[in-house]
Design a protein around this motif. Structure first.
Motif, mmCIF file in Angstrom:
data_model
loop_
_atom_site.group_PDB
_atom_site.id
_atom_site.type_symbol
_atom_site.label_atom_id
_atom_site.label_comp_id
_atom_site.label_asym_id
_atom_site.label_seq_id
_atom_site.Cartn_x
_atom_site.Cartn_y
_atom_site.Cartn_z
ATOM 1 N N VAL A 93 0.864 -1.189 0.000
ATOM 2 C CA VAL A 93 0.000 0.000 0.000
ATOM 3 C C VAL A 93 0.894 1.231 0.000
ATOM 4 O O VAL A 93 1.631 1.471 0.962
ATOM 5 C CB VAL A 93 -0.913 0.034 1.250
ATOM 6 C CG1 VAL A 93 -1.885 1.208 1.168
ATOM 7 C CG2 VAL A 93 -1.669 -1.279 1.414
ATOM 8 N N GLY A 94 0.868 2.015 -1.070
ATOM 9 C CA GLY A 94 1.703 3.211 -1.137
ATOM 10 C C GLY A 94 1.981 3.615 -2.569
ATOM 11 O O GLY A 94 1.281 3.205 -3.497
ATOM 12 N N GLY A 95 3.054 4.386 -2.749
ATOM 13 C CA GLY A 95 3.423 4.848 -4.087
ATOM 14 C C GLY A 95 4.295 3.830 -4.807
ATOM 15 O O GLY A 95 4.458 2.683 -4.359
ATOM 16 N N GLY A 96 4.901 4.289 -5.903
ATOM 17 C CA GLY A 96 5.743 3.398 -6.706
ATOM 18 C C GLY A 96 6.896 2.816 -5.908
ATOM 19 O O GLY A 96 7.319 1.679 -6.169
ATOM 20 N N TYR A 120 0.382 8.512 -8.385
ATOM 21 C CA TYR A 120 -0.090 8.374 -9.767
ATOM 22 C C TYR A 120 0.988 7.890 -10.735
ATOM 23 O O TYR A 120 0.847 8.056 -11.937
ATOM 24 C CB TYR A 120 -0.672 9.722 -10.236
ATOM 25 C CG TYR A 120 -1.690 10.260 -9.264
ATOM 26 C CD1 TYR A 120 -2.793 9.488 -8.911
ATOM 27 C CD2 TYR A 120 -1.531 11.498 -8.663
ATOM 28 C CE1 TYR A 120 -3.718 9.945 -7.986
ATOM 29 C CE2 TYR A 120 -2.459 11.966 -7.741
ATOM 30 C CZ TYR A 120 -3.546 11.183 -7.408
ATOM 31 O OH TYR A 120 -4.459 11.626 -6.488
ATOM 32 N N SER A 121 2.069 7.293 -10.225
ATOM 33 C CA SER A 121 3.191 6.973 -11.114
ATOM 34 C C SER A 121 2.949 5.740 -11.993
ATOM 35 O O SER A 121 3.664 5.526 -12.955
ATOM 36 C CB SER A 121 4.475 6.805 -10.299
ATOM 37 O OG SER A 121 4.302 5.790 -9.336
ATOM 38 N N SER A 168 4.011 13.131 -9.390
ATOM 39 C CA SER A 168 3.809 11.727 -9.783
ATOM 40 C C SER A 168 2.831 11.650 -10.954
ATOM 41 O O SER A 168 2.959 10.780 -11.828
ATOM 42 C CB SER A 168 3.380 10.850 -8.595
ATOM 43 O OG SER A 168 2.056 11.081 -8.225
ATOM 44 N N GLY A 169 1.885 12.578 -11.008
ATOM 45 C CA GLY A 169 0.971 12.626 -12.156
ATOM 46 C C GLY A 169 1.711 12.978 -13.441
ATOM 47 O O GLY A 169 1.410 12.433 -14.509
ATOM 48 N N MET A 170 2.693 13.875 -13.349
ATOM 49 C CA MET A 170 3.485 14.213 -14.543
ATOM 50 C C MET A 170 4.311 13.013 -14.992
ATOM 51 O O MET A 170 4.538 12.800 -16.175
ATOM 52 C CB MET A 170 4.405 15.411 -14.259
ATOM 53 C CG MET A 170 3.691 16.739 -14.057
ATOM 54 S SD MET A 170 2.568 17.225 -15.386
ATOM 55 C CE MET A 170 3.645 17.179 -16.800
ATOM 56 N N ASN A 171 4.777 12.214 -14.035
ATOM 57 C CA ASN A 171 5.506 10.991 -14.354
ATOM 58 C C ASN A 171 4.603 10.079 -15.202
ATOM 59 O O ASN A 171 5.021 9.512 -16.223
ATOM 60 C CB ASN A 171 5.911 10.317 -13.033
ATOM 61 C CG ASN A 171 6.774 9.070 -13.195
ATOM 62 O OD1 ASN A 171 6.991 8.326 -12.247
ATOM 63 N ND2 ASN A 171 7.281 8.810 -14.378
#
Ligand SMILES: NC(=O)c1ccc[n+]([C@@H]2O[C@H](COP(=O)([O-])OP(=O)(O)OC[C@H]3O[C@@H](n4cnc5c(N)ncnc54)[C@H](O)[C@@H]3O)[C@@H](O)[C@H]2O)c1
Length: 351
Positions: A93-96, A120-121, A168-171
């Motif tokens: 559970v978390g980011g990339g 959002y990565s 992270s969205g831009m990624n």
């Protein structure tokens, strides 16, 4: 007008549970896999919240040391914990970064991973793994690391700070853009890429303005899902190459992607015109590189590589590294032009 070229299309199995409150399905999804011994994975900062979320799961141990760049020694500790606990499933559970630990465990053990992304990565939708050793990061593709279930719940990302959300969205947008001009792209992936750009470019300004906007968070997760799915089946090109090189110099992952993207798009513009036109359609803009730069300027994230740790003297070094081992790219990758690209990104010039 359709112009169909020859292509090979590969899709990966995916089970996606999406929507506000979807995290409540976690227990059912874990038991649907037949798992009875869960290793829970989170970062230290998010540990207590993640444990509370997983209180109904059959958790046998908790690895709450997930950090950026999946360093080999930390990965080994996580793998040993999974083995010692005789885990039969990883729930990350978390980011990339956190999901990267689930993938690293799966790579050597084959354990199924349930991913609950909160950034959002897009890593949760790919077969790509990465493990760093010192200053180099080894990456590869292996179907074993692809999460078996992905749960997207926008309520879990409400506390994700606006700047982290935006970067992270831009990624994720960068995945979509490169999928549009990938040498091994195809019409289905292009559909997903265009829609991913549309969803994310509309959602990110709303999230920055109102971080508690569940609908915008939901749209961004939808975009992240699409973005991850695109690079799961296509190659990446110059933009990702430059970001990997800059990452090796210690620059932060998502922010580097955000800054480099409009400049990489400018570099490739003339050589990837159809892709750029699709990006423009998705953004309802006339000039994709300039529009991408303008979007970022409104998100309040760093716009210059100088701001996130690049030294001017490292520009030529980075350009050389990208030229020496280039990824396939629509426009020939040349040293002098890359130095110019990186100088512009270093200074934050509008492309
Ligand atoms: N393998 C792939 O396909 C792939 C794709 C994209 C990125 N990645 C990898 O992912 C890593 C970057 O991941 P990322 O950009 O998603 O960020 P991240 O996982 O590094 O997280 C960024 C920050 O957000 C915090 N955070 C995460 N969720 C939060 C929440 N709900 N509330 C508050 N704070 C929260 C984290 O603690 C961290 O400080 C890089 O190592 C990159 O290489 C891999």
């Amino acid at each position: 007008m359709f112009i169909m070229k020859q292509f090979v299309y590969v899709s990966h199995p995916a089970r996606v549970v999406f929507g506000a409150g979807a995290a409540a399905q976690l227990g059912a999804e874990v038991s649907g896999l037949g798992a009875k011994r869960v290793l829970l994975i989170s970062s230290r900062a998010r540990g207590d919240k993640v444990k509370a979320m997983a209180r109904d799961l059959p958790v046998v141990d908790v690895f709450d040391h997930a950090v950026m760049h999946t360093p080999r020694e930390v990965v080994e500790a996580a793998r040993m914990m999974a083995k010692a606990a005789n885990a039969d499933c990883c729930v990350a559970v978390g980011g990339g970064s956190t999901i990267g630990f689930g993938k690293a465990i799966a790579l050597t053990s084959g354990l199924p991973v349930v991913a609950v992304p909160t950034t959002y990565s897009g890593s949760e939708m790919t077969t790509i793994w990465g493990i760093s050793e010192g200053k180099t990061k080894k990456t590869g593709r292996d179907p074993k690391v692809l999460p078996r279930v992905v749960i997207y719940d926008p309520q879990l990302s409400l506390e994700l700070p606006p700047a982290v959300s935006a970067a992270s969205g831009m990624n994720a947008i960068a995945h979509c853009v490169e999928a549009l001009y990938a040498h091994d792209g195809n019409p289905i992936v292009s559909l997903m890429a265009e829609e991913g750009i549309r969803a994310l470019t509309q959602a990110l300004p709303k999230i920055v303005a109102t971080p508690g906007d569940v609908e915008a968070r939901s749209d961004a997760l939808y975009g992240a899902w699409l973005a991850g799915s695109t690079i799961a089946t296509t190659s990446v090109a110059l933009h990702h190459k430059l970001c990997h090189v800059l990452g090796g110099l210690g620059l932060p992952h998502a922010e580097t992607h955000a800054i480099v993207l409009p400049h990489a798009m400018r570099y490739n513009y003339g050589a990837a015109l159809r892709a750029m036109k699709r990006a423009e359609a998705a953004m309802r803009a006339e000039n994709a590189p300039a529009a991408m730069w303008q979007l970022e300027a409104g998100l309040g994230i760093p716009m210059k590589l100088a701001e996130i740790g690049l030294k001017r003297m490292d520009i030529e070094r980075a350009a050389r590294a990208a030229v020496e081992a280039p990824y396939p790219n629509p426009r020939k990758v040349e040293f002098a032009a890359l130095v110019e690209l990186l100088q512009n990104a270093y200074e934050g010039n509008k492309p």
